[in-house]
Write an enzyme that holds these catalytic residues in place. Structure first.
Site, short mmCIF file in Angstrom:
data_model
loop_
_atom_site.label_atom_id
_atom_site.label_comp_id
_atom_site.label_asym_id
_atom_site.label_seq_id
_atom_site.Cartn_x
_atom_site.Cartn_y
_atom_site.Cartn_z
N TYR A 273 44.23 -4.70 132.49
CA TYR A 273 44.58 -5.62 133.63
C TYR A 273 45.42 -6.69 133.23
CZ TYR A 273 40.67 -3.35 136.14
OH TYR A 273 39.68 -2.40 136.56
N HIS B 147 37.20 2.96 129.64
CA HIS B 147 37.81 2.69 131.01
C HIS B 147 38.35 4.18 131.56
CE1 HIS B 147 40.93 -0.07 133.46
NE2 HIS B 147 40.54 0.78 134.33
#
Length: 276
Positions: free
Chosen positions: A49, A107
Site C-alpha cells: 500500500y 498478502h
C-alpha cells in the site's frame, strides 16, 4: 527456527476495522486519525500500500495507547522467501513505529508457487516466536491453498484468510471451506468500491431499517461471522460504518442479499491464483 518466547501481549481482533487500501499521504494520516478518534481500534495496512509510515505516524500522533489497538500488515509477494520475510517485516515495523504488529498476513499466494508455501509459513511462525507479530494468517488464498496452509501448520496457527467478499461477490466456496477448517474470514472491499450505495435491493432494505446501503452490506457480512475492514476518508461515513454491528437484518433481508451474487471480482491482478 528461533525458540525465543513470545513476550508481546495479544488482544482479540475487533470485528470491524479501518482499511487503508489506496489511501496515501495526508489522506491516510487524516483517515486513520479520524477513525481512531471516533472509536476504531483495528487498523489494516500492507507493505504494497505504500502507507505504513503514514499509518504509523497517525497512530503515534493519535495518543491511543498501542496496547489498545489491533494492527495488521501484509507481506508482499517479493518478500515471501524464507530469507526475506523477517527482514521485510522488520522494515514494516520500523515504518509503523512498532515493536510488533498484531497480525501479519501473506498478502497473496506466491505466483506460480515460486516460493514454497511451507517456507513462507515457517518464516512467519519464526517471526511470531521472535515477538514481531502476535498472529499470522492468509490473504487471497483459494480453497486448495487454505487447505494446504492448514495442513502445513495446523488451522489453529492461522488467524484468518482475508478475501474479497461483498454482495456482488459472495465467495461461497471459500466460505464453506473456511468453515470446515474452522478458519475465520476477513472481508475486504465490503462495500465494493461504493457500488453497494446504488444497488436497488440494498437501498430498499436500508429504507426499511432507516439506515444506509453501506450499513446493510456491513451488517450482512458481520451476521455471517466475518470481520470487515471498510475504507473511508469521511468521518461521517466512518461513524456510520462503525455503527453497522448494531443493525440486525432479518432472514428475508439476508435472502434478498443472497440473490445479488454475480461473481463480480474487483481485486484480480494478473498474478492471482485460479479462483474457486
Amino acid at each position: 527456527m528461533s525458540n525465543a518466547p513470545i513476550t508481546a501481549r495479544s488482544i482479540p481482533m475487533p470485528v470491524l476495522g479501518l482499511g487503508t487500501f489506496r489511501l496515501q499521504g495526508q489522506t491516510v494520516i487524516d483517515s486513520v486519525k479520524s477513525g481512531l478518534s471516533i472509536g476504531y481500534r483495528h487498523i489494516d495496512t500492507a507493505q504494497i500500500y505504500g502507507n505504513e509510515a503514514e499509518v504509523g505516524q497517525a497512530i503515534a500522533e493519535s495518543g491511543i495507547p498501542r496496547d489498545e489497538l489491533f494492527v495488521t500488515t501484509k507481506i508482499w509477494i517479493e518478500a515471501l522467501a524464507a530469507d526475506r520475510l523477517i527482514p521485510s517485516l522488520r522494515e514494516s515495523l520500523t515504518q509503523l513505529r512498532m515493536d510488533a504488529v498484531d497480525l501479519t498476513l501473506i498478502h497473496w499466494p506466491s505466483p506460480g508457487d515460486a516460493v514454497p508455501l511451507k517456507d513462507t509459513l515457517d518464516a512467519l511462525i519464526d517471526a511470531k516466536r521472535l515477538g514481531l507479530t502476535r498472529a499470522i494468517g492468509l490473504s487471497n488464498f483459494t480453497v486448495a491453498q487454505m487447505r494446504e496452509a492448514a495442513a502445513l501448520v495446523g488451522p489453529d496457527q492461522l488467524a484468518t484468510n482475508q478475501v474479497e467478499i461483498h454482495p456482488f461477490l459472495q465467495n461461497r466456496a471459500v466460505i464453506a471451506a473456511a468453515k470446515a477448517l474452522d478458519l475465520a474470514l476477513t472481508a475486504y472491499m465490503p462495500l465494493a468500491y461504493g457500488k453497494v450505495m446504488t444497488e436497488p435491493v440494498l437501498l430498499d432494505i436500508a429504507a426499511k431499517h432507516g439506515t444506509t446501503p453501506a450499513q446493510v452490506s456491513l451488517a450482512w457480512l458481520l451476521q455471517q461471522g466475518f470481520t470487515v475492514i471498510p475504507s473511508s476518508t469521511k468521518p461521517a461515513n466512518q461513524t456510520a460504518n462503525l455503527d453497522a454491528p448494531r443493525l440486525r437484518l432479518d432472514d428475508a433481508d439476508m435472502a434478498r442479499i443472497a440473490t445479488l451474487d454475480r461473481g463480480e471480482r474487483l481485486a484480480n491482478p494478473d498474478f492471482s491464483p485460479a479462483w474457486d
